[in-house]
Design an enzyme around this catalytic site. Structure first.
Site, PDB file in Angstrom:
ATOM      1  N   GLY A 100       0.570  -1.236  -0.074  1.00 55.43           N
ATOM      2  CA  GLY A 100      -0.081   0.022  -0.028  1.00 55.43           C
ATOM      3  C   GLY A 100       0.771   1.211  -0.040  1.00 55.43           C
ATOM      4  O   GLY A 100       2.078   1.053  -0.572  1.00 55.43           O
ATOM      5  N   SER A 101       0.205   2.388   0.541  1.00 60.00           N
ATOM      6  CA  SER A 101       1.032   3.596   0.716  1.00 60.00           C
ATOM      7  C   SER A 101       2.305   3.560   1.092  1.00 60.00           C
ATOM      8  O   SER A 101       3.460   3.843   0.446  1.00 60.00           O
ATOM      9  CB  SER A 101       0.245   4.703   1.267  1.00 60.00           C
ATOM     10  OG  SER A 101       0.818   5.796   1.463  1.00 60.00           O
ATOM     11  N   ASP A 109      -3.645  -1.095  10.326  1.00 63.81           N
ATOM     12  CA  ASP A 109      -3.638  -1.630  11.667  1.00 63.81           C
ATOM     13  C   ASP A 109      -4.578  -2.925  12.044  1.00 63.81           C
ATOM     14  O   ASP A 109      -4.174  -3.672  12.678  1.00 63.81           O
ATOM     15  CB  ASP A 109      -3.954  -0.565  12.706  1.00 63.81           C
ATOM     16  CG  ASP A 109      -2.906   0.607  12.653  1.00 63.81           C
ATOM     17  OD1 ASP A 109      -1.763   0.370  12.402  1.00 63.81           O
ATOM     18  OD2 ASP A 109      -3.141   1.731  12.836  1.00 63.81           O
ATOM     19  N   HIS A 116       3.880   2.077  12.623  1.00 64.90           N
ATOM     20  CA  HIS A 116       3.057   2.753  13.742  1.00 64.90           C
ATOM     21  C   HIS A 116       2.995   1.759  14.667  1.00 64.90           C
ATOM     22  O   HIS A 116       3.073   0.615  14.571  1.00 64.90           O
ATOM     23  CB  HIS A 116       1.839   2.760  12.930  1.00 64.90           C
ATOM     24  CG  HIS A 116       0.859   3.532  13.725  1.00 64.90           C
ATOM     25  ND1 HIS A 116       1.280   4.420  14.808  1.00 64.90           N
ATOM     26  CD2 HIS A 116      -0.552   3.435  14.071  1.00 64.90           C
ATOM     27  CE1 HIS A 116      -0.022   4.719  15.440  1.00 64.90           C
ATOM     28  NE2 HIS A 116      -1.009   4.226  14.811  1.00 64.90           N
ATOM     29  N   GLY A 146       3.170   7.758   2.430  1.00 67.09           N
ATOM     30  CA  GLY A 146       3.977   6.997   1.303  1.00 67.09           C
ATOM     31  C   GLY A 146       4.325   7.623   0.148  1.00 67.09           C
ATOM     32  O   GLY A 146       5.423   7.741  -0.235  1.00 67.09           O
ATOM     33  N   GLU A 169      -3.960  13.226  15.085  1.00 66.12           N
ATOM     34  CA  GLU A 169      -5.004  12.986  14.176  1.00 66.12           C
ATOM     35  C   GLU A 169      -6.292  13.155  14.567  1.00 66.12           C
ATOM     36  O   GLU A 169      -7.054  13.907  13.809  1.00 66.12           O
ATOM     37  CB  GLU A 169      -4.864  11.313  13.923  1.00 66.12           C
ATOM     38  CG  GLU A 169      -3.707  11.004  12.970  1.00 66.12           C
ATOM     39  CD  GLU A 169      -3.775   9.397  12.883  1.00 66.12           C
ATOM     40  OE1 GLU A 169      -2.629   8.908  12.342  1.00 66.12           O
ATOM     41  OE2 GLU A 169      -4.423   8.655  13.596  1.00 66.12           O
ATOM     42  N   GLU A 212     -12.895  31.130   2.127  1.00 68.61           N
ATOM     43  CA  GLU A 212     -12.523  31.713   3.593  1.00 68.61           C
ATOM     44  C   GLU A 212     -12.153  30.778   4.532  1.00 68.61           C
ATOM     45  O   GLU A 212     -11.083  30.600   5.218  1.00 68.61           O
ATOM     46  CB  GLU A 212     -13.467  32.794   3.798  1.00 68.61           C
ATOM     47  CG  GLU A 212     -13.551  33.902   3.070  1.00 68.61           C
ATOM     48  CD  GLU A 212     -12.454  34.696   2.822  1.00 68.61           C
ATOM     49  OE1 GLU A 212     -11.471  34.610   3.625  1.00 68.61           O
ATOM     50  OE2 GLU A 212     -12.059  35.344   1.732  1.00 68.61           O
ATOM     51  N   SER A 231      -1.547  40.231   7.253  1.00 68.67           N
ATOM     52  CA  SER A 231      -1.616  41.769   7.771  1.00 68.67           C
ATOM     53  C   SER A 231      -1.723  41.903   9.238  1.00 68.67           C
ATOM     54  O   SER A 231      -2.076  40.987  10.022  1.00 68.67           O
ATOM     55  CB  SER A 231      -3.112  42.126   6.952  1.00 68.67           C
ATOM     56  OG  SER A 231      -4.056  41.600   7.685  1.00 68.67           O
TER      57      SER A 231
END
Length: 343
Positions: free
Chosen positions: A27-28, A84, A109, A135, A196, A228, A253
């Site tokens: 995966g990633s 996980d 992780h 990743g 997260e 915005e 500003s």
């Protein structure tokens, strides 16, 4: 005392380049680690379940692909690069039965180890290498000769070489080019989940949606509310990322600065801070982990409902139309990218 930062000079690739390393999942994170390690001169194999859609992808990229159990048997260092909630099942079925003395299991992780969903034997090294980026960024930075800052942690050091292996892996994926910090599975897991939930994902998306809703309900055009409350967020985050909060304030500003320092604390007030502490306690106690495991094992009904509600929020429709008017904004099919590197 500032944490020690490990760099290229502190890591020796020979700690893994002389071994066979297996990346379980593509995966990633998995595909990024595998490709970077391969290009760093490591012998990398891929472990996947028989019907994985990633098999032809990995094969086309030059990897030898094996069923997961076989990859674990062949490898000295095994990275569990699957989600996980899938890790315990993969570990129990294919990894644990094929572990022998001195092998090393690597995580990106700490969730499953920290909360006891995986209980590794004492005769193997258990380490973590966690790049602080997704990743595709780990991969793109490596290709550009740079790297993503990373964390390492040692849960079990059966061989006495666990830290050297962790640093070598971090070097192989480019992490030591940027800098590597040592942590623990507990610290990485709990701070990652808190970030997260309270700030990066949960806090930010809820704040964006609430701001959008407040303006629209007050009679303002949704397009103005989108600009915005969502579109300009990237400008501010980029400034913070590049120069810190004070650097961002230097670039806006005086009116914006005064609104920031005088009104921001009224939004993130004592009640919000109290709720943040509650969320952290739920993470520390394991309450969130238990809730997530139960949700997953129960078929993800609430998860799917919440995800669908988010996709149907009015800000998504407004944003899709407005992004079509911005040729300078890169349009990425994130779901398509994920599908290219499945598990």
């Amino acid at each position: 005392m500032p944490a020690k930062v490990y760099t290229d000079k502190d890591a020796d690739l020979r700690s893994i380049s002389s071994k066979t390393v297996a990346v379980i999942g593509f995966g990633s994170q998995g595909h990024a680690h595998a490709l970077n390690l391969k290009e760093s001169g490591c012998n990398v194999i891929i472990g996947l379940y028989p019907k994985s859609k990633s098999r032809p992808v990995a094969t086309k990229l030059g990897f030898k692909v094996f069923d997961t159990a076989e990859a674990v048997r062949k490898a000295d260092v095994i990275m569990l690069a699957v989600p996980d909630m899938k890790q315990p099942g993969v570990y129990e079925k294919d990894v644990e039965p094929n572990l022998t003395d001195g092998k090393c299991i690597l995580f990106s992780h700490g969730f499953c180890i920290h909360y006891g969903l995986i209980k590794a034997p004492k005769n193997v090294d258990v380490i973590m290498v966690a790049p602080k980026g997704p990743g595709h960024v780990v991969r793109s930075q490596y290709k550009e000769g740079r790297g993503v800052p990373s964390l390492i942690a040692i849960h079990n050091d059966a061989t006495g070489k666990a830290k050297k292996i962790a640093l070598a892996w971090a070097k192989g994926i480019g992490g030591t080019r940027a800098g590597v910090l040592q942590t623990t599975f507990k610290e990485e897991t709990e701070t990652d989940l808190f970030g997260e939930q309270a700030v990066l994902c949960g806090g930010t998306t809820a704040l964006i949606q609430a701001g959008f809703e407040t303006l629209v309900q007050a009679g303002y055009q949704p397009e103005m509310a989108y600009f915005e409350c969502l579109h300009e967020l990237k400008l501010i985050v980029d400034l913070i990322n590049e120069s810190g909060i004070s650097g961002m304030r230097f670039s806006i500003s005086e009116t914006a600065k005064y609104g920031d320092v005088s009104r921001g604390p009224r939004i993130i007030d004592g009640q919000v801070r109290k709720k943040m502490k509650t969320i952290l306690k739920e993470i520390q106690s394991g309450k969130f982990a238990k809730e997530w495991v139960n949700e997953y094992e129960g078929g993800l009904k609430n998860y799917k409902a919440l995800m669908k509600a988010g996709e149907q929020h009015p800000i998504e429709k407004t944003g899709k139309r407005l992004r079509g008017l911005m040729p300078w904004v890169s349009k990425k099919n994130i779901k398509g990218v994920q599908a290219s590197y499945g598990s």
